[in-house]
Design a protein around this motif. Structure first.
Motif, mmCIF file in Angstrom:
data_model
loop_
_atom_site.group_PDB
_atom_site.id
_atom_site.type_symbol
_atom_site.label_atom_id
_atom_site.label_comp_id
_atom_site.label_asym_id
_atom_site.label_seq_id
_atom_site.Cartn_x
_atom_site.Cartn_y
_atom_site.Cartn_z
ATOM 1 N N ASP A 107 9.956 5.470 -7.737
ATOM 2 C CA ASP A 107 10.031 6.686 -6.886
ATOM 3 C C ASP A 107 8.930 7.465 -6.305
ATOM 4 O OD1 ASP A 107 12.226 7.165 -8.190
ATOM 5 O OD2 ASP A 107 11.822 7.430 -9.937
ATOM 6 N N ALA A 108 7.862 6.783 -7.005
ATOM 7 C CA ALA A 108 6.441 7.568 -6.491
ATOM 8 C C ALA A 108 5.845 6.960 -5.147
ATOM 9 C CB ALA A 108 5.084 7.524 -7.510
ATOM 10 N N GLY A 109 6.790 5.947 -4.387
ATOM 11 C CA GLY A 109 6.263 5.460 -3.522
ATOM 12 C C GLY A 109 5.318 5.031 -3.632
ATOM 13 N N VAL A 110 5.143 3.692 -3.996
ATOM 14 C CA VAL A 110 3.989 3.120 -4.620
ATOM 15 C C VAL A 110 4.980 1.353 -4.032
ATOM 16 C CG1 VAL A 110 2.258 1.471 -6.103
ATOM 17 C CG2 VAL A 110 2.838 4.100 -6.127
ATOM 18 N N PRO A 111 4.088 0.696 -3.531
ATOM 19 C CA PRO A 111 5.089 -0.892 -2.897
ATOM 20 C C PRO A 111 4.889 -1.635 -4.188
ATOM 21 C CG PRO A 111 3.851 0.292 -1.127
ATOM 22 C CD PRO A 111 3.463 0.805 -2.266
ATOM 23 N N ILE A 112 5.704 -2.572 -4.343
ATOM 24 C CA ILE A 112 5.591 -4.098 -5.530
ATOM 25 C C ILE A 112 5.321 -4.418 -4.483
ATOM 26 C CG2 ILE A 112 6.300 -4.712 -6.631
ATOM 27 C CD1 ILE A 112 8.284 -2.171 -8.169
ATOM 28 N N GLU A 113 4.044 -5.364 -4.992
ATOM 29 C CA GLU A 113 3.588 -6.395 -4.812
ATOM 30 C C GLU A 113 4.423 -7.954 -4.897
ATOM 31 O OE1 GLU A 113 -0.127 -9.191 -3.061
ATOM 32 O OE2 GLU A 113 -0.607 -8.058 -5.294
ATOM 33 N N THR A 114 4.412 -8.237 -6.028
ATOM 34 C CA THR A 114 5.359 -8.621 -6.483
ATOM 35 C C THR A 114 5.968 -8.986 -8.182
ATOM 36 O OG1 THR A 114 5.159 -11.343 -7.115
ATOM 37 C CG2 THR A 114 3.535 -10.509 -8.053
ATOM 38 N N GLY A 115 6.955 -9.286 -8.387
ATOM 39 C CA GLY A 115 7.486 -9.211 -9.991
ATOM 40 C C GLY A 115 8.522 -7.825 -10.242
ATOM 41 N N PRO A 116 9.056 -7.824 -11.188
ATOM 42 C CA PRO A 116 8.444 -8.108 -12.839
ATOM 43 C C PRO A 116 8.995 -9.081 -13.026
ATOM 44 C CG PRO A 116 9.714 -5.588 -13.316
ATOM 45 C CD PRO A 116 10.126 -6.219 -11.268
ATOM 46 N N HIS A 117 8.648 -10.503 -13.691
ATOM 47 C CA HIS A 117 8.157 -11.790 -13.748
ATOM 48 C C HIS A 117 7.650 -12.082 -14.766
ATOM 49 C CE1 HIS A 117 9.967 -16.195 -12.150
ATOM 50 N NE2 HIS A 117 10.837 -15.054 -12.244
ATOM 51 N N LYS A 118 7.830 -13.390 -15.157
ATOM 52 C CA LYS A 118 6.280 -13.944 -15.884
ATOM 53 C C LYS A 118 6.135 -15.319 -15.396
ATOM 54 C CE LYS A 118 7.524 -16.570 -20.422
ATOM 55 N NZ LYS A 118 8.659 -16.902 -21.980
ATOM 56 N N VAL A 158 4.193 -15.230 -3.901
ATOM 57 C CA VAL A 158 3.560 -13.917 -2.948
ATOM 58 C C VAL A 158 2.399 -14.362 -1.918
ATOM 59 C CG1 VAL A 158 5.559 -12.158 -3.626
ATOM 60 C CG2 VAL A 158 2.872 -11.703 -3.668
ATOM 61 N N GLU A 159 2.515 -14.939 -0.484
ATOM 62 C CA GLU A 159 1.232 -15.951 -0.028
ATOM 63 C C GLU A 159 0.124 -14.434 0.082
ATOM 64 O OE1 GLU A 159 -1.044 -18.434 2.263
ATOM 65 O OE2 GLU A 159 0.982 -18.067 1.090
ATOM 66 N N SER A 160 0.201 -13.635 -0.070
ATOM 67 C CA SER A 160 -0.453 -12.501 -1.038
ATOM 68 C C SER A 160 -1.530 -11.691 -1.740
ATOM 69 C CB SER A 160 -0.339 -10.733 0.137
ATOM 70 O OG SER A 160 1.116 -10.413 -1.056
ATOM 71 N N PHE A 161 -1.052 -12.782 -2.289
ATOM 72 C CA PHE A 161 -1.545 -12.795 -4.216
ATOM 73 C C PHE A 161 -2.509 -13.994 -3.424
ATOM 74 C CE2 PHE A 161 -1.119 -13.595 -8.360
ATOM 75 C CZ PHE A 161 -1.821 -12.819 -8.832
ATOM 76 N N HIS A 162 -2.664 -15.058 -2.935
ATOM 77 C CA HIS A 162 -3.107 -16.031 -2.695
ATOM 78 C C HIS A 162 -4.960 -15.797 -1.310
ATOM 79 C CE1 HIS A 162 -0.846 -18.857 -5.497
ATOM 80 N NE2 HIS A 162 -0.228 -18.033 -4.705
ATOM 81 N N THR A 163 -4.133 -14.805 -0.659
ATOM 82 C CA THR A 163 -4.868 -14.804 -0.020
ATOM 83 C C THR A 163 -5.913 -13.250 0.587
ATOM 84 O OG1 THR A 163 -3.167 -13.204 1.832
ATOM 85 C CG2 THR A 163 -3.812 -15.836 1.551
ATOM 86 N N ARG A 164 -5.585 -12.375 -0.490
ATOM 87 C CA ARG A 164 -5.754 -10.875 -0.352
ATOM 88 C C ARG A 164 -6.270 -10.672 -1.644
ATOM 89 N NH1 ARG A 164 -3.978 -7.277 3.510
ATOM 90 N NH2 ARG A 164 -2.580 -7.217 4.524
ATOM 91 N N GLY A 172 5.515 -22.836 -8.931
ATOM 92 C CA GLY A 172 6.274 -20.835 -9.253
ATOM 93 C C GLY A 172 5.805 -20.714 -10.168
ATOM 94 N N GLN A 173 5.765 -19.222 -10.986
ATOM 95 C CA GLN A 173 5.846 -18.729 -11.899
ATOM 96 C C GLN A 173 6.511 -19.470 -12.877
ATOM 97 O OE1 GLN A 173 3.276 -17.354 -12.405
ATOM 98 N NE2 GLN A 173 3.193 -17.160 -10.130
ATOM 99 N N ALA A 174 6.839 -18.224 -14.390
ATOM 100 C CA ALA A 174 7.637 -19.330 -15.547
ATOM 101 C C ALA A 174 9.078 -19.522 -15.155
ATOM 102 C CB ALA A 174 7.814 -18.713 -16.458
#
Length: 323
Positions: free
Chosen positions: A240-251, A306-312, A298-300
């Protein structure tokens, strides 16, 4: 032959300082979207807190030309503990500088880890005293529930990027007495991740491999929520706030944290998470080591990282687009 007596001089993570090139936008994000409370200002910095942080603040937001970690601070268990850890750092060849003009806590001692990140130790602190309009009905709660945005409860942990993860782990174990609860080791023998704790929490901070060989970069800061459902509700709040989600929700597989990652306007990665009941109560906990093959799964529940999680990370590299 008994093992060495554990060092328990560090009490907990106190706060992190984030640098931001967009201070007004970053402030609006943490105050209005994350639901944090402003508890002071000094110079180019604004100080914010989660509603269950007992100290005056857990986040220092500082205007800067770029993003990244200014410093991370740990409170010790006593004045004597502070003296012992400063002495241990200096005996290890670390340059330690005293800082006296702090907001919210007494004198602190700053130093750098082997990768160049700035850390701080302190003992004397200011317990938060809520004004009348922020006072909770229950006297054992520092502040009224904000009922605003994500409603983050408290600071939980942070993650730095490092060129040599193993050297950083050894440094914190050797000088400050942190315990490593989990780690990642690649097939080459290189350490790609480590999670350290000073408490019965499963971790207070982590270091992971920096993909570009650039020292001193930052991955994310994490604030705790009450439940998995609260993380799901946070996803709707970000939407709602226009904030892009990079990854998740997840475990996560490592540490089993239920997670959600976004980037605040200044470019720094922010996680909201529920760590569940993952406490390390065993005084002789054996470090869990994850292999390269295990992490490639990957995750649980099978989500691929996501690739950006490793590179950014922050500050951004030259020519790197803002998230």
């Amino acid at each position: 032959m008994h093992p060495p007596e554990p060092v328990m001089d560090v009490a907990h993570l106190g706060h992190v300082e984030l640098l931001t090139p967009k201070p007004d936008d970053s402030l609006r994000f943490f105050r209005d979207v994350m639901g944090m409370t402003v508890s002071g200002a000094q110079g180019d910095s604004v100080f914010l807190r989660g509603w269950d942080d007992y100290e005056r603040y857990s986040l220092q937001l500082t205007a800067s030309k770029t993003s990244g970690l200014g410093h991370a601070a740990f409170r010790t268990r006593s004045a004597q503990a502070l003296e012992r850890r400063v002495a241990a750092l200096r005996a290890d060849g670390c340059e330690v500088t005293e800082v006296t003009d702090n907001v919210g806590h007494g004198p602190s001692f700053r130093f750098r880890d082997p990768d160049g990140h700035v850390f701080e130790l302190y003992w004397e602190t200011e317990w938060y005293a809520a004004p009348d309009d922020r006072r909770a009905a229950l006297k054992n709660q520092p502040e009224r529930y904000p009922a605003r945005g994500v409603n983050v409860r408290r600071i939980d942990h942070f993650n730095c990027l490092a060129v040599d993860v193993r050297a950083c782990r050894a440094f914190f174990e050797r000088t400050l007495g942190f315990r490593c609860t989990e780690r990642i080791e690649l097939d080459s023998g290189e350490e790609a991740g480590m999670w350290l704790t000073a408490t019965n929490k499963s971790y207070d901070f982590a270091f992971t491999k920096e993909a570009h060989g650039v020292p001193g970069r930052f991955h994310h800061v994490t604030f705790a929520l009450d439940s998995r459902e609260a993380v799901l509700q946070a996803a709707d709040t970000f939407l709602d706030a226009g904030v892009p989600i990079e990854t998740g929700p997840h475990k996560h597989a490592v540490q089993q944290t239920f997670f959600l990652y976004v980037h605040e306007p200044g470019g720094n990665r922010v996680e909201v998470a529920h760590a569940g009941a993952r406490l390390v109560l065993a005084p002789d906990w054996k470090t869990i080591t994850w292999t390269e093959a295990e992490r490639k799964k990957g995750q649980a529940w099978g989500l691929r990282t996501v690739e950006s999680f490793h590179t950014r990370g922050t500050p951004p590299l030259p020519g790197e687009d803002a998230p």
